[in-house]
Write an enzyme that holds these catalytic residues in place. Structure first.
Site, PDB file in Angstrom:
ATOM      1  N   TRP A  52      -1.412   2.796  -5.015  1.00  0.00           N
ATOM      2  CA  TRP A  52      -0.981   3.958  -5.795  1.00  0.00           C
ATOM      3  C   TRP A  52      -1.077   3.699  -7.303  1.00  0.00           C
ATOM      4  O   TRP A  52      -1.598   4.531  -8.057  1.00  0.00           O
ATOM      5  CB  TRP A  52       0.435   4.366  -5.381  1.00  0.00           C
ATOM      6  N   LYS A 105      10.976  11.622   3.812  1.00  0.00           N
ATOM      7  CA  LYS A 105       9.833  12.069   4.636  1.00  0.00           C
ATOM      8  C   LYS A 105       9.111  10.871   5.264  1.00  0.00           C
ATOM      9  O   LYS A 105       8.465  11.014   6.315  1.00  0.00           O
ATOM     10  CB  LYS A 105       8.874  12.956   3.826  1.00  0.00           C
TER      11      LYS A 105
HETATM   12  N1  LIG Z   1      -0.370   4.631  -1.420  1.00  0.00           N
HETATM   13  C1  LIG Z   1      -0.154   5.928  -1.638  1.00  0.00           C
HETATM   14  O1  LIG Z   1      -0.963   6.787  -1.318  1.00  0.00           O
HETATM   15  C2  LIG Z   1       1.110   6.348  -2.301  1.00  0.00           C
HETATM   16  C3  LIG Z   1       2.159   5.478  -2.474  1.00  0.00           C
HETATM   17  N2  LIG Z   1       3.312   5.923  -3.060  1.00  0.00           N
HETATM   18  C4  LIG Z   1       4.430   5.015  -3.276  1.00  0.00           C
HETATM   19  O2  LIG Z   1       4.067   4.092  -4.293  1.00  0.00           O
HETATM   20  C5  LIG Z   1       4.711   2.830  -4.069  1.00  0.00           C
HETATM   21  C6  LIG Z   1       3.651   1.740  -4.061  1.00  0.00           C
HETATM   22  O3  LIG Z   1       2.826   1.992  -2.931  1.00  0.00           O
HETATM   23  P1  LIG Z   1       1.377   1.365  -2.755  1.00  0.00           P
HETATM   24  O4  LIG Z   1       0.730   1.138  -4.071  1.00  0.00           O
HETATM   25  O5  LIG Z   1       0.683   2.180  -1.756  1.00  0.00           O
HETATM   26  O6  LIG Z   1       1.758  -0.031  -2.088  1.00  0.00           O
HETATM   27  P2  LIG Z   1       0.870  -1.311  -1.879  1.00  0.00           P
HETATM   28  O7  LIG Z   1       1.363  -1.982  -0.659  1.00  0.00           O
HETATM   29  O8  LIG Z   1      -0.577  -1.001  -1.997  1.00  0.00           O
HETATM   30  O9  LIG Z   1       1.278  -2.162  -3.144  1.00  0.00           O
HETATM   31  C7  LIG Z   1       2.584  -2.483  -3.435  1.00  0.00           C
HETATM   32  C8  LIG Z   1       2.578  -3.075  -4.796  1.00  0.00           C
HETATM   33  O10 LIG Z   1       3.905  -3.476  -5.188  1.00  0.00           O
HETATM   34  C9  LIG Z   1       3.770  -4.528  -6.119  1.00  0.00           C
HETATM   35  N3  LIG Z   1       4.513  -5.728  -5.713  1.00  0.00           N
HETATM   36  C10 LIG Z   1       4.428  -6.403  -4.549  1.00  0.00           C
HETATM   37  N4  LIG Z   1       5.232  -7.481  -4.594  1.00  0.00           N
HETATM   38  C11 LIG Z   1       5.832  -7.456  -5.799  1.00  0.00           C
HETATM   39  C12 LIG Z   1       6.787  -8.294  -6.431  1.00  0.00           C
HETATM   40  N5  LIG Z   1       7.289  -9.372  -5.821  1.00  0.00           N
HETATM   41  N6  LIG Z   1       7.189  -7.982  -7.686  1.00  0.00           N
HETATM   42  C13 LIG Z   1       6.697  -6.889  -8.304  1.00  0.00           C
HETATM   43  N7  LIG Z   1       5.772  -6.060  -7.757  1.00  0.00           N
HETATM   44  C14 LIG Z   1       5.363  -6.346  -6.511  1.00  0.00           C
HETATM   45  C15 LIG Z   1       2.318  -4.952  -6.191  1.00  0.00           C
HETATM   46  O11 LIG Z   1       1.663  -4.438  -7.313  1.00  0.00           O
HETATM   47  C16 LIG Z   1       1.780  -4.350  -4.907  1.00  0.00           C
HETATM   48  O12 LIG Z   1       0.438  -4.138  -4.937  1.00  0.00           O
HETATM   49  C17 LIG Z   1       5.477   2.982  -2.742  1.00  0.00           C
HETATM   50  O13 LIG Z   1       6.815   3.292  -3.019  1.00  0.00           O
HETATM   51  C18 LIG Z   1       4.794   4.155  -2.069  1.00  0.00           C
HETATM   52  O14 LIG Z   1       5.659   4.870  -1.209  1.00  0.00           O
HETATM   53  C19 LIG Z   1       3.452   7.209  -3.508  1.00  0.00           C
HETATM   54  C20 LIG Z   1       2.442   8.100  -3.365  1.00  0.00           C
HETATM   55  C21 LIG Z   1       1.183   7.746  -2.762  1.00  0.00           C
HETATM   56  O1  LIG Z   2       3.691   9.258  -0.113  1.00  0.00           O
HETATM   57  C1  LIG Z   2       2.548   9.248   0.266  1.00  0.00           C
HETATM   58  C2  LIG Z   2       1.645  10.411   0.178  1.00  0.00           C
HETATM   59  O2  LIG Z   2       2.197  11.449  -0.572  1.00  0.00           O
HETATM   60  C3  LIG Z   2       2.039   8.022   0.928  1.00  0.00           C
HETATM   61  O3  LIG Z   2       2.555   7.947   2.200  1.00  0.00           O
HETATM   62  P1  LIG Z   2       2.301   6.621   3.052  1.00  0.00           P
HETATM   63  O4  LIG Z   2       3.063   5.528   2.344  1.00  0.00           O
HETATM   64  O5  LIG Z   2       2.836   6.914   4.404  1.00  0.00           O
HETATM   65  O6  LIG Z   2       0.838   6.373   3.048  1.00  0.00           O
END
Ligand SMILES: NC(=O)C1=CN([C@@H]2O[C@H](COP(=O)(O)OP(=O)(O)OC[C@H]3O[C@@H](n4cnc5c(N)ncnc54)[C@H](O)[C@@H]3O)[C@@H](O)[C@H]2O)C=CC1
Ligand SMILES: O=C(CO)COP(=O)(O)O
Length: 337
Positions: free
Chosen positions: A12, A189
């Site tokens: 993200w 959600k």
């Molecule tokens: N992936 C998506 O499509 C979307 C994700 N989100 C939200 O965004 C947030 C991040 O999700 P993603 O990027 O998908 O997760 P991801 O699993 O791809 O990445 C998580 C990130 O958290 C950070 N992280 C991990 N360990 C850490 C540590 N010890 N200290 C500091 N930072 C650390 C790193 O940058 C890691 O890449 C979550 O809360 C998710 O629900 C919201 C909308 C869309």
């Molecule tokens: O919040 C999200 C899309 O709006 C991402 O959802 P997931 O973490 O389930 O992929």
């Protein structure tokens, strides 16, 4: 053109860096994970999560937290929920008074029951903290697929500033004063999406999915309203909008983890297989604790907790949901006689 720092370079954070870089802003993408920093510097691409999508030249990548945070117009928090408090603590001393920060993560802290904006406000009290949320998978935003989100902020000026920074011909942003409603919709959600995935994994069909989504938003709005959120928010992008995308998308980490659990994987095995953060697992206990605290019924959330943490079989959970005490669809709707 704004100077922006993005904290967290997972799927993200990287997708947002691409969006904001393409909007003409000067972006620094920071990660605590050395491997992530190196990959993004060397390949200009997050190969495992967003293959084939290069960072624009307006995006630089850094592992230096202080340099990433000073003199910025906007700081975006894109770290997974379990790391938000530690990251906020780490950066607090580098953050100026009234610095605008926008949280784009989705989660509730298990031991405090705080939303991510609340955690950031706790740790960086001098900042002006907002939230941006909605149906927005990184895989699609990074490819410029039309997407809509909502930004919630305590002040109209802050909401409008963030709206202007994010808006593009492929990314439309609405504004709202309902920060708590947006935070809760985006977080809970994920728990319902785990249930939707479990139903798919069990081989159930569209009827089941529609039931979980409809009754799921009833649960989310019941709790959200008790906590001060607004019904309109739960009918909006960060409510029903995000619920739809997360329960139905092939990209959803939560739905995919649920699918594996429905197929017989344990929660730990499913999380390992998905490889990225499965936020619903971290928010499930908190959502149930909030339901108890605010005395609202959240039967789907309750069953998801039992499947995740008490070894209950998914099939038994489905039966227990269907055979609960008989109810009116909405207790507010009464017969006149
Ligand atoms: N992936 C998506 O499509 C979307 C994700 N989100 C939200 O965004 C947030 C991040 O999700 P993603 O990027 O998908 O997760 P991801 O699993 O791809 O990445 C998580 C990130 O958290 C950070 N992280 C991990 N360990 C850490 C540590 N010890 N200290 C500091 N930072 C650390 C790193 O940058 C890691 O890449 C979550 O809360 C998710 O629900 C919201 C909308 C869309
Ligand atoms: O919040 C999200 C899309 O709006 C991402 O959802 P997931 O973490 O389930 O992929």
């Amino acid at each position: 053109m704004a100077k922006i720092s993005i904290l967290g370079a997972g799927a993200w954070g990287t997708a947002i860096a691409i969006l904001l870089g393409n909007n003409g802003h000067e972006v620094v993408l920071w990660s605590a994970l050395q491997a992530e920093v190196e990959q993004l510097i060397n390949d200009r691409e997050l190969k495992d999560k967003l293959p084939g999508i290069k960072l624009p030249s307006s995006v630089s990548v850094s592992g230096d937290i202080k340099a990433s945070c000073v003199n910025k117009d906007l700081i975006v928090f894109a770290v997974a929920s379990p790391f938000v408090r530690a990251t906020a603590k780490n950066v607090s001393s580098f953050i100026a008074k009234n610095q605008i920060i926008v949280n784009v993560g989705k989660g509730i802290e298990e031991n405090t029951l705080e939303t991510l904006t609340d955690i950031i406000k706790d740790e960086i009290p001098q900042a002006d903290v907002a939230v941006l949320s909605g149906p927005s998978h990184a895989e699609e935003v990074s490819r410029g697929i039309p997407t809509t989100c909502v930004v919630g902020a305590d002040s109209k000026d802050t909401a409008h500033f963030i709206q202007d920074v994010f808006m593009s011909e492929r990314f439309r942003v609405y504004t709202s004063p309902d920060v708590i409603g947006i935070e809760l919709g985006g977080s809970i959600k994920n728990v319902i999406a785990l249930a939707a995935g479990i139903a798919d994994g069990l081989g159930f069909g569209d009827n089941t999915k529609a039931a979980l989504m409809t009754r799921g938003i009833a649960e989310i709005s019941r709790l959200g309203i008790a906590m001060g959120g607004k019904m309109e928010t739960f009918a909006g992008l960060s409510g029903v909008g995000d619920l739809i995308v997360t329960c139905t998308s092939k990209h959803s980490r939560n739905r995919n983890a649920g699918f594996l659990i429905g197929q017989g994987y344990t929660m730990e095995e499913a999380m390992k297989e998905v490889k990225q953060i499965v936020e619903g697992v971290y928010s499930a206990k908190a959502a149930l604790a909030l339901a108890k605290k605010y005395e609202v019924e959240m039967p789907i959330v309750e069953q998801v907790n039992q499947v995740l943490f008490e070894n209950k079989s998914a099939l038994e959970a489905v039966s227990d949901l269907l055979l609960r005490d008989k109810r009116r669809e909405y207790s507010e709707l009464q017969w006149e006689k």
